[in-house]
Design a protein around this motif. Structure first.
Motif, PDB file in Angstrom:
ATOM      1  N   LEU A  44      24.342  28.170  35.724  1.00  0.00           N
ATOM      2  CA  LEU A  44      24.668  29.180  34.712  1.00  0.00           C
ATOM      3  C   LEU A  44      26.052  28.887  34.145  1.00  0.00           C
ATOM      4  CD1 LEU A  44      23.641  32.176  36.933  1.00  0.00           C
ATOM      5  CD2 LEU A  44      22.563  31.741  34.744  1.00  0.00           C
ATOM      6  N   ASP A  45      26.150  28.673  32.825  1.00  0.00           N
ATOM      7  CA  ASP A  45      27.487  28.486  32.260  1.00  0.00           C
ATOM      8  C   ASP A  45      28.089  29.841  31.887  1.00  0.00           C
ATOM      9  OD1 ASP A  45      26.617  29.226  29.624  1.00  0.00           O
ATOM     10  OD2 ASP A  45      25.991  27.163  29.237  1.00  0.00           O
ATOM     11  N   ASP A  46      29.393  29.838  31.602  1.00  0.00           N
ATOM     12  CA  ASP A  46      30.107  31.096  31.360  1.00  0.00           C
ATOM     13  C   ASP A  46      29.525  31.862  30.175  1.00  0.00           C
ATOM     14  OD1 ASP A  46      31.748  30.496  33.468  1.00  0.00           O
ATOM     15  OD2 ASP A  46      33.433  29.798  32.237  1.00  0.00           O
ATOM     16  N   LYS A  47      29.149  31.136  29.122  1.00  0.00           N
ATOM     17  CA  LYS A  47      28.618  31.821  27.932  1.00  0.00           C
ATOM     18  C   LYS A  47      27.319  32.547  28.263  1.00  0.00           C
ATOM     19  CE  LYS A  47      27.296  31.252  23.082  1.00  0.00           C
ATOM     20  NZ  LYS A  47      26.121  32.125  23.212  1.00  0.00           N
ATOM     21  N   LEU A  48      26.435  31.883  29.013  1.00  0.00           N
ATOM     22  CA  LEU A  48      25.160  32.518  29.374  1.00  0.00           C
ATOM     23  C   LEU A  48      25.404  33.765  30.223  1.00  0.00           C
ATOM     24  CD1 LEU A  48      22.098  32.621  29.444  1.00  0.00           C
ATOM     25  CD2 LEU A  48      22.131  30.917  31.272  1.00  0.00           C
ATOM     26  N   VAL A  49      26.326  33.672  31.162  1.00  0.00           N
ATOM     27  CA  VAL A  49      26.642  34.836  32.007  1.00  0.00           C
ATOM     28  C   VAL A  49      27.168  35.984  31.147  1.00  0.00           C
ATOM     29  CG1 VAL A  49      28.173  35.697  33.827  1.00  0.00           C
ATOM     30  CG2 VAL A  49      27.057  33.471  34.081  1.00  0.00           C
ATOM     31  N   ASP A  50      28.108  35.673  30.245  1.00  0.00           N
ATOM     32  CA  ASP A  50      28.679  36.712  29.375  1.00  0.00           C
ATOM     33  C   ASP A  50      27.607  37.324  28.476  1.00  0.00           C
ATOM     34  OD1 ASP A  50      31.145  36.232  30.499  1.00  0.00           O
ATOM     35  OD2 ASP A  50      31.903  35.038  28.810  1.00  0.00           O
ATOM     36  N   ASN A 130      15.526  39.561  25.392  1.00  0.00           N
ATOM     37  CA  ASN A 130      14.513  38.770  26.100  1.00  0.00           C
ATOM     38  C   ASN A 130      14.816  37.279  26.081  1.00  0.00           C
ATOM     39  OD1 ASN A 130      12.974  41.412  25.131  1.00  0.00           O
ATOM     40  ND2 ASN A 130      11.932  40.603  26.930  1.00  0.00           N
ATOM     41  N   THR A 131      15.414  36.788  24.987  1.00  0.00           N
ATOM     42  CA  THR A 131      15.762  35.367  24.900  1.00  0.00           C
ATOM     43  C   THR A 131      16.812  34.992  25.942  1.00  0.00           C
ATOM     44  OG1 THR A 131      15.327  35.435  22.526  1.00  0.00           O
ATOM     45  CG2 THR A 131      16.586  33.559  23.345  1.00  0.00           C
ATOM     46  N   VAL A 132      17.850  35.797  26.032  1.00  0.00           N
ATOM     47  CA  VAL A 132      18.926  35.540  27.002  1.00  0.00           C
ATOM     48  C   VAL A 132      18.397  35.713  28.428  1.00  0.00           C
ATOM     49  CG1 VAL A 132      21.157  36.375  27.841  1.00  0.00           C
ATOM     50  CG2 VAL A 132      20.758  36.137  25.388  1.00  0.00           C
ATOM     51  N   GLY A 133      17.555  36.725  28.638  1.00  0.00           N
ATOM     52  CA  GLY A 133      16.978  36.938  29.960  1.00  0.00           C
ATOM     53  C   GLY A 133      16.154  35.758  30.423  1.00  0.00           C
ATOM     54  N   LYS A 134      15.366  35.182  29.526  1.00  0.00           N
ATOM     55  CA  LYS A 134      14.535  34.025  29.886  1.00  0.00           C
ATOM     56  C   LYS A 134      15.398  32.818  30.244  1.00  0.00           C
ATOM     57  CE  LYS A 134      10.784  31.049  28.246  1.00  0.00           C
ATOM     58  NZ  LYS A 134       9.811  30.768  27.154  1.00  0.00           N
ATOM     59  N   GLU A 135      16.466  32.586  29.475  1.00  0.00           N
ATOM     60  CA  GLU A 135      17.331  31.430  29.749  1.00  0.00           C
ATOM     61  C   GLU A 135      18.006  31.588  31.111  1.00  0.00           C
ATOM     62  OE1 GLU A 135      21.055  28.913  27.818  1.00  0.00           O
ATOM     63  OE2 GLU A 135      20.243  30.626  26.722  1.00  0.00           O
ATOM     64  N   ALA A 136      18.493  32.800  31.409  1.00  0.00           N
ATOM     65  CA  ALA A 136      19.126  33.038  32.708  1.00  0.00           C
ATOM     66  C   ALA A 136      18.115  32.876  33.843  1.00  0.00           C
ATOM     67  CB  ALA A 136      19.743  34.438  32.736  1.00  0.00           C
TER      68      ALA A 136
END
Length: 316
Positions: A44-50, A130-136
């Motif tokens: 997980l990179d910082d941007k994805l976490v944020d 949903n897009t961010v949730g799927k990537e995480a």
């Protein structure tokens, strides 16, 4: 053990056999002694976490009637929204002081499993949720795969032993909101003492005091991760499969001190589950004279169903 050991996944995925073996030894020792590690070097990179935290906070800030549109009956809370106080720990009558959301598996190459799992639920009000949730979900699943490879080596199994069991596994990403506490709780806490159901759990949001782990002496110790760490623990499925060689440790989320009652807490666990047909039968290599077989044979699907009934999410 009174502290949670810290390990770095970069050691395991390096090309250096010494670093790799040191990681295997360290995580194996930690899971035999306390069942928790703090992990650096995840995917997980910082941007994805944020981005994920921003979307999660936006969702839980929606009006209650909007969130309740996404509470799907008849699926035991396995996708979408689960409202405040609905889940309780095994053996507890009081509901935990939390509301949460479930993202589930994204099956793309197995029509049978795609039909078996409930569909993920789309939040219309938040186009990126949903897009961010799927990537995480995908990055946490990738991290979990390498952790399980290290544990397979620790157990003297093939490194890829778990790979086919976790591909399209029934894993869950659960953003949790613990709302501000508005009155003295009678018995309830944010999350009562419990063990997790699954193989391993990867927890985002263990920064700051709240999560506590029970060591073998029965003492509660704080589990506080660094900003770049995930807290990862053994679940009951893996503990059962290894005849308790790897420990599923009881943990809880305590209520904050009264001066912090007005604050929310957010945490995001990823529960790594295998496919339901995986046999959790005790591994032969984990049975000896001092440690006779402690559990009956059962599949992951049967075990999950039993536990969801105990948690009050599925009615008999």
């Amino acid at each position: 053990m009174n502290i949670i050991p810290s390990v770095n996944l970069n050691d395991f995925i390096s090309e250096d056999p010494v670093r790799k073996q040191n990681f295997v030894d360290a995580i194996g020792k930690a899971y035999e002694e306390i069942g928790f590690v703090a992990l650096k070097g995840h995917f997980l990179d910082d941007k994805l976490v944020d981005d994920l935290y921003a979307e999660v906070k936006r969702f839980f800030s929606l009006p209650t009637e909007t969130k309740q549109k996404y509470e799907i009956p008849g699926i035991g809370g396995q996708r979408g929204y689960v409202s405040f106080g609905k889940e309780s720990a095994k053996g507890k009558k009081e509901g935990d002081l939390k509301e949460f959301w479930h993202f589930g598996q994204y099956v793309e190459d197995n029509p049978k499993l795609k039909a078996e799992y409930p569909e993920n639920v789309t939040v219309e009000e938040l186009p990126n949720f949903n897009t961010v949730g799927k990537e995480a979900y995908n990055m946490l699943e990738k991290t979990a795969k390498y952790v399980l490879r290290a544990l397979a080596l620790h157990l003297d199994l093939e490194e890829t032993y778990f790979d086919n069991y976790i591909h399209n596994g029934n894993s869950i990403l659960r953003p949790i909101h613990y709302p501000p506490i508005t009155e003295e709780p009678k018995e309830a806490v944010r999350a009562a003492a419990h063990g997790d159901i699954n193989l391993i759990t990867l927890l985002m949001g263990a920064q700051g005091r709240g999560l506590q782990v029970q060591n073998h002496k029965g003492e509660w110790i704080d589990a506080i991760a660094e900003p770049d760490e995930l807290m990862i623990n053994v679940g009951d499925m893996l503990s059962r499969h290894t005849n308790n060689k790897l420990k599923s440790t009881i943990h809880r989320v305590i209520n904050p001190p009264k001066e912090l009652w007005g604050t929310s807490r957010y945490s995001i666990p990823f529960f790594m589950h295998p496919i339901s047909e995986m046999k959790l039968n005790v591994l032969e290599g984990c049975i000896d004279d001092e440690n006779p077989k402690a559990f009956d044979d059962i599949t992951a699907g049967e075990f999950l169903n039993e536990r969801l009934i105990e948690l009050g999410l599925i009615k008999k």
